[in-house]
Scaffold this active site. Structure first.
Site, PDB file in Angstrom:
ATOM      1  N   GLU A  69      16.333   0.837  -1.230  1.00  0.00           N
ATOM      2  CA  GLU A  69      17.685   1.389  -1.282  1.00  0.00           C
ATOM      3  C   GLU A  69      17.997   1.985   0.084  1.00  0.00           C
ATOM      4  O   GLU A  69      17.103   2.483   0.765  1.00  0.00           O
ATOM      5  CB  GLU A  69      17.706   2.494  -2.347  1.00  0.00           C
ATOM      6  CG  GLU A  69      19.055   3.092  -2.586  1.00  0.00           C
ATOM      7  CD  GLU A  69      18.995   4.274  -3.561  1.00  0.00           C
ATOM      8  OE1 GLU A  69      17.997   4.392  -4.305  1.00  0.00           O
ATOM      9  OE2 GLU A  69      19.937   5.088  -3.555  1.00  0.00           O
ATOM     10  N   GLU A  91      30.750  -2.885 -12.120  1.00  0.00           N
ATOM     11  CA  GLU A  91      31.206  -1.512 -11.903  1.00  0.00           C
ATOM     12  C   GLU A  91      32.359  -1.538 -10.920  1.00  0.00           C
ATOM     13  O   GLU A  91      32.727  -2.596 -10.391  1.00  0.00           O
ATOM     14  CB  GLU A  91      30.047  -0.628 -11.428  1.00  0.00           C
ATOM     15  CG  GLU A  91      29.431  -1.066 -10.115  1.00  0.00           C
ATOM     16  CD  GLU A  91      28.130  -0.307  -9.781  1.00  0.00           C
ATOM     17  OE1 GLU A  91      27.392   0.056 -10.707  1.00  0.00           O
ATOM     18  OE2 GLU A  91      27.867  -0.096  -8.593  1.00  0.00           O
ATOM     19  N   LYS A 144      -3.453  -3.237   7.573  1.00  0.00           N
ATOM     20  CA  LYS A 144      -4.342  -3.170   6.409  1.00  0.00           C
ATOM     21  C   LYS A 144      -4.852  -4.555   6.030  1.00  0.00           C
ATOM     22  O   LYS A 144      -5.396  -4.749   4.944  1.00  0.00           O
ATOM     23  CB  LYS A 144      -3.605  -2.530   5.219  1.00  0.00           C
ATOM     24  CG  LYS A 144      -2.974  -1.168   5.556  1.00  0.00           C
ATOM     25  CD  LYS A 144      -3.567  -0.031   4.755  1.00  0.00           C
ATOM     26  CE  LYS A 144      -3.226   1.317   5.379  1.00  0.00           C
ATOM     27  NZ  LYS A 144      -2.602   2.245   4.438  1.00  0.00           N
ATOM     28  N   THR A 147       0.815  -1.219   0.000  1.00  0.00           N
ATOM     29  CA  THR A 147       0.000   0.000   0.000  1.00  0.00           C
ATOM     30  C   THR A 147       0.844   1.263   0.000  1.00  0.00           C
ATOM     31  O   THR A 147       0.305   2.363  -0.036  1.00  0.00           O
ATOM     32  CB  THR A 147      -0.953   0.021   1.219  1.00  0.00           C
ATOM     33  OG1 THR A 147      -0.154  -0.033   2.408  1.00  0.00           O
ATOM     34  CG2 THR A 147      -1.900  -1.164   1.207  1.00  0.00           C
ATOM     35  N   TYR A 192      18.956  -1.090 -18.012  1.00  0.00           N
ATOM     36  CA  TYR A 192      17.884  -0.801 -18.974  1.00  0.00           C
ATOM     37  C   TYR A 192      18.507  -0.420 -20.314  1.00  0.00           C
ATOM     38  O   TYR A 192      18.044  -0.806 -21.376  1.00  0.00           O
ATOM     39  CB  TYR A 192      16.984   0.346 -18.515  1.00  0.00           C
ATOM     40  CG  TYR A 192      16.440   0.232 -17.105  1.00  0.00           C
ATOM     41  CD1 TYR A 192      16.473  -0.970 -16.391  1.00  0.00           C
ATOM     42  CD2 TYR A 192      15.868   1.338 -16.475  1.00  0.00           C
ATOM     43  CE1 TYR A 192      15.975  -1.045 -15.103  1.00  0.00           C
ATOM     44  CE2 TYR A 192      15.366   1.263 -15.202  1.00  0.00           C
ATOM     45  CZ  TYR A 192      15.427   0.083 -14.509  1.00  0.00           C
ATOM     46  OH  TYR A 192      14.938   0.013 -13.234  1.00  0.00           O
ATOM     47  N   HIS A 245      26.227   4.466  -5.912  1.00  0.00           N
ATOM     48  CA  HIS A 245      26.031   3.179  -5.248  1.00  0.00           C
ATOM     49  C   HIS A 245      26.958   3.061  -4.044  1.00  0.00           C
ATOM     50  O   HIS A 245      28.127   3.420  -4.123  1.00  0.00           O
ATOM     51  CB  HIS A 245      26.343   2.025  -6.214  1.00  0.00           C
ATOM     52  CG  HIS A 245      25.292   1.828  -7.264  1.00  0.00           C
ATOM     53  ND1 HIS A 245      25.515   1.111  -8.403  1.00  0.00           N
ATOM     54  CD2 HIS A 245      24.013   2.262  -7.331  1.00  0.00           C
ATOM     55  CE1 HIS A 245      24.411   1.103  -9.138  1.00  0.00           C
ATOM     56  NE2 HIS A 245      23.491   1.800  -8.509  1.00  0.00           N
TER      57      HIS A 245
END
Lengths: 292, 379, 292, 379
Positions: free
Chosen positions: A99, A210, A43, A17, A160, A248
């Site tokens: 994160e 990386e 909930k 939610t 991506y 990162h």
């Protein structure tokens, strides 16, 4: 075929939610993922998007739905507990998108999961997608296409970008796994290489690393010894200065260790074709005679 | 987040570790008063988040309070690796019989905190690791159990021969580990850990680095942040939720996602340019972030061209476009801008940009090449 | 044959220079146990009783001597750490004699040992003896005799009493294991029953329990299902009042649970011959046609 | 070691658990003053290490300070299960909407602390377990991780429906677990955990039992021992390093080792007698312990015969013999004594005893039979 997630995945969304949880649950439902339950304490009893039952606890959600996988969208300070809860509830795979999970939390989470033989992907990752079958996390389904290239990456948007290049050139993907940019993560390159090697429908692997740490070097050694399928690799951060965290938490060159140069050298030694830029992925796959 | 030496000392002291006297001064007069209070010789140490402060002249021995004042005058305000010294720590000189190193780091490979000790203290531990690795002992700590007494004793025996010093060092290591965990550390070290001629074991210098992700739940530690001693542009970026790191090139970069941001910098270099910065606007969609990002980039006079590289996922391209339009509406750009957008709401973004007179590309290589070219032309 | 300890046992004594440690090390040496090292921090380099080298740490002791077993005689507040140290040093069996180890310490020690597959006997126990071959702990060698009866007990002197009765009647012992009187112990009745069942030289088993907990009941169920050898059992504390700790930290009837009556009933149900008094051990073994 | 309710309350409070007001009184006047301070009705509760104090009249409701004083007068000095009430706790009456049970115990079988909760609070949890086990939820805690937040929430949902109360209960359970660990507990419980009509969650009564083996390293907890509220003979025994438990029979037993001591009691019963006590002189050899043991046994007028049963191992028989000779030299025994010794230095012991006019047996059954017979004859 695919790795980690597929049509048999029955997913619970932890934090369904919340802002991120609800947005991405809709996207996953649209993509066709079997989202069987959501969890938000207090909930319990509600229904999300007219079809997904919401529970107060993971224990109830798993007991009621037989879910085998969970995805975590809760704020970072609750993320470790969400992972513990999922493991206690009995799912076999947890994908933690959140994160900002403290690294010390992860040092305690990992042995907990190991004792219970639960796989964690992430934290601080975009999740996984097996195009055409299942999406768990936030990788945009629109850029993917069913196929035979396995993609594994520490990054989000850079993944991506690479998927985009692959799809544009006609290379579909078996599965794409974002393993996350943190120093301590649940699933690493080697885990994914082993799974892709075992997956009969994966014909080639793209590995996007990386700077920081030595995961890519160890993965290269592993690949040289155990992976027969062609691998194409990229390392981000060739121009990064030492001693600075590049966004990162795990992307940092410590002293002279963890540089892009040493990782690329390890790739080359292991017979992994090294991309100089993301767009090279297509030409290198072609060079290796991987069919689109 | 780096703590200053004086802050790290206080945390060690709170954990029970014996730390010699010492006090922090922001002015030469304060430094003099502190030195006077201690009597005798003191060391005046620059409090700055940079290694090699000794070599840079940031650590000076003073025989008395007057000399301490003189040193403080020189050290306060000096610049070490681009950072200005705002405070000095004044400590009495110590009689040193031996110098060791004791540190806790988070080891990525073993996914554990690791205790690292060496009888070769007082110098950079990476140097010891490179030249005499046999002088370093490492021990992984199971975070579910903490540093166990026998483990600390084993490390203590690696440093010392006398049982009282072994026990003292073992106690200090367990306290250091506790301080590390309590602070939410990613590194905690004592270098040097000294013995005095009468056999006492003391922490002479301390360094603690805190995991930024721990600060939310540790307000006491978060309050130790000293923004005055950091790069102002980086502070501004952090407060806006951006990650910004200043570099020396001429192509200002604004990217969503850390990996793509690094790859963009690398591609700038690949096409013959030099990136002016690393800048990750993060995952969420917020036009205001883009405004701050542009402010930070354009504040750097070395920037000759600006490059946006956005792969829309959670980040919506139209939000970024709106941010660019808003920011450039407030202050006209003095340098050319190249915008690459693809992914979520790409078409909408292109429309917004075109309406404001910008054009947008969809290919990353093309955009980077263009930006490098424009920066080269301006130089 | 025997269980847990035998002629291949190479023993380190933790706390060898202490009062109890030095006394019992001499007794073990006299009995013929291979005491290969001792540990006392700060006494490394010394030699105990002119033959046993003393080390500062267990890691050194095991590295230098190849020891596979340790016995702990250190004061109770250091006992848990001694066990951790032994486990880290790589021994496979730890016998902890120390009494008064906090139970919460044991809740943490046990998973540590389980992860490392190390067996602990005790704490708060008299140790083990395989008559004629090896003695680790404090059971008086003089009362034992080589033979075929396996003895397992939560008690110390009561065990001696039973061994004494056995030996006097000509029944020698394969091994005698004192598992300890604490609520949380490393090796329980079931572990010993399984080991005695697997030991070809053990022909019968004597099991000495007491009030508190349900170990005897579980062991009885286990015995009914998995043990073919005759078992004779005793439960101490038939006259103990509920709610009081009878000396041993583990010897307490909580509410109506852990009574001698329920344990004796469990024995009877499982086909274990129940001794009414220690002296019955001999007549019951004879009844079961166990040869002396 | 049992803590008093008022001591347990203080530990819970220190852990952050909301506990209603309350104070402890040793005199009726103090009780009155406390009640006056709170105003309104109060409950006066006997502080005694015995269950069932309510049924015994040790807990009384008072509508005002005068009545509180009257109740305190009755309760202070009363005897509950053989123990004298030295203190009362005075607490304001609480408005109770619901009563639950929350406890932590050490579970032997799983070798873990176990959280146990029930919405049926305010009564004995063993009764709930026996009659309505479905109303109890148990959850094993991995002591390497502590009670995790989601586990506490799961338990909270078992008790309450409203999220704020679930969260409050979860926080209290985590604090209770921490208090349990910090005190070195073997049990910690809140019974009842109440909700008030306005939705607050409070710990109304608290019980903590501490593992005696934890006291060495927890001086703060050890200082809470209230020897005035314990059986004096048991206190004396403990201080001498003996374990003594008073029973009702006529055969005084003195044994080395807890198992053998129990078996000796059982054998007394087997041969038709009744043990007067459990007494374990422990493993070490110290004649002085034997002296104290004999003092304690002979102080009980019900004892008609004394039985020693010693199996020498670490305990040396000659030490025990010396203790017997010393003690009986100081005070002549009024009842017969039967001594059984075997094991380490048995021959030496027999000589010592014979020289002092005692005889010693070596068979346990024979000795017990003789002692029972002598006690029977004296009765």
């Amino acid at each position: 075929m695919s790795i980690f997630i597929d049509r048999a995945t029955k997913l619970v969304v932890q934090g369904i939610t919340g802002r991120d949880g609800s947005f991405h649950t809709k996207q996953m439902l649209e993509y066709g993922t079997h989202v069987v339950a959501g969890v938000t304490p207090g909930k319990g009893g509600q229904t999300f998007a007219d079809k997904v039952p919401v529970f107060d606890t993971m224990a109830e959600a798993v007991a009621a739905t037989g879910a085998n996988t969970s995805v975590v969208y809760v704020p970072s300070r609750f993320a470790a507990d969400a992972v513990y809860e999922a493991a206690d509830a009995g799912v076999r795979l947890i994908v933690c998108i959140s994160e900002g999970v403290p690294v010390l939390d992860m040092t305690r989470v990992m042995p907990y999961l190991r004792e219970r033989k639960v796989r964690l992907i992430g934290p601080n990752c975009p999740g996984a997608i097996s195009p055409g079958r299942c999406k768990v996390g936030i990788i945009p389904g629109s850029i993917c296409r069913e196929g035979t290239v396995g993609v594994v990456s520490r990054s989000g948007t850079l993944t991506y970008e690479v998927i985009h290049q692959l799809t544009r050139a006609g290379y579909g993907q078996s599965s794409c796994i974002g393993i996350g940019g943190d120093p301590i993560i649940g699933t690493n390159f080697i885990d994914c290489l082993a799974a892709f090697e075992a997956d009969p429908d994966t014909k080639a692997i793209v590995m996007i690393g990386e700077i920081g740490g030595t995961d890519e070097q160890q993965a290269a050694e592993y690949a040289a010894a155990h992976v027969t399928k062609p691998i194409v690799g990229f390392i981000a951060g060739q121009t990064a200065p030492p001693g600075r965290r590049m966004g990162h938490a795990g992307a940092i060159i410590s002293g002279a260790s963890g540089t892009a140069a040493e990782k690329m050298a390890a790739f080359t030694r292991a017979g992994i074709a090294v991309m100089k830029r993301p767009a090279d992925v297509v030409s290198l796959l072609k060079e290796r005679r991987v069919a689109a | 987040m780096n703590l200053h030496e004086y802050q790290a000392r206080a945390l060690l002291q709170a954990a029970g570790i014996p730390v010699p006297d010492g006090d922090v001064a922001a002015t030469p007069a304060e430094a003099e008063a502190i030195a006077k209070r201690f009597g005798g010789g003191v060391v005046v140490k620059a409090q700055v988040h940079a290694g090699g402060r000794g070599k840079a002249g940031g650590v000076k021995l003073a025989k008395d309070a007057a000399e301490a004042r003189a040193h403080a005058e020189k050290i306060l305000g000096m610049t070490i690796k681009g950072l200005t010294v705002e405070k000095v720590l004044v400590v009495p000189t110590a009689d040193i019989a031996s110098e060791s190193y004791v540190g806790v780091i988070l080891d990525r490979a073993s996914q554990r905190p690791v205790l690292m000790v060496s009888p070769a203290g007082g110098i950079d531990i990476e140097e010891v690791a490179a030249t005499t690795p046999g002088k370093i002992m490492k021990l992984g700590v199971d975070p579910r159990f903490g540093l166990l007494p026998h483990q600390a004793m084993q490390l203590g025996f690696f440093l010392y021969d006398e049982l009282p010093q072994v026990r003292a060092a073992a106690a200090i290591m367990r306290q250091l580990y506790d301080a590390f965990v309590r602070a939410g550390g990613s590194l905690a070290e004592i270098n040097p850990l000294i013995t005095t001629p009468d056999g006492a074991v003391l922490a002479l210098d301390a360094k603690i680095v805190v995991d930024d992700n721990e600060l939310d739940r540790r307000p006491g530690i978060a309050a130790l942040r000293d923004t005055a001693s950091e790069n102002p542009a980086e502070v501004k970026a952090r407060e806006a939720g951006l990650t910004f790191i200043k570099l020396d090139g001429s192509v200002g970069c604004c990217v969503n996602g850390a990996g793509l941001a690094m790859a963009t910098m690398d591609l700038v270099k690949y096409y013959g340019g030099e990136p002016a910065n690393f800048l990750d606007i993060g995952g969420s969609s917020n036009p205001e972030k883009v405004v701050v990002a542009l402010e930070i980039i354009t504040a750097d006079p070395r920037v000759k061209a600006i490059l946006f590289n956005i792969f829309g996922g959670i980040t919506r391209c139209d939000d970024v476009a709106n941010g660019i339009v808003t920011a450039t509406g407030r202050t006209k750009l003095a340098v050319p801008i190249v915008i690459r957008l693809t992914g979520t709401n790409e078409e909408l973004a292109v429309k917004i940009l075109e309406r404001a007179g910008f054009s947008a590309l969809t290919d990353m290589d093309e955009a980077v090449k263009r930006a490098v070219e424009l920066a080269g032309r301006a130089a």
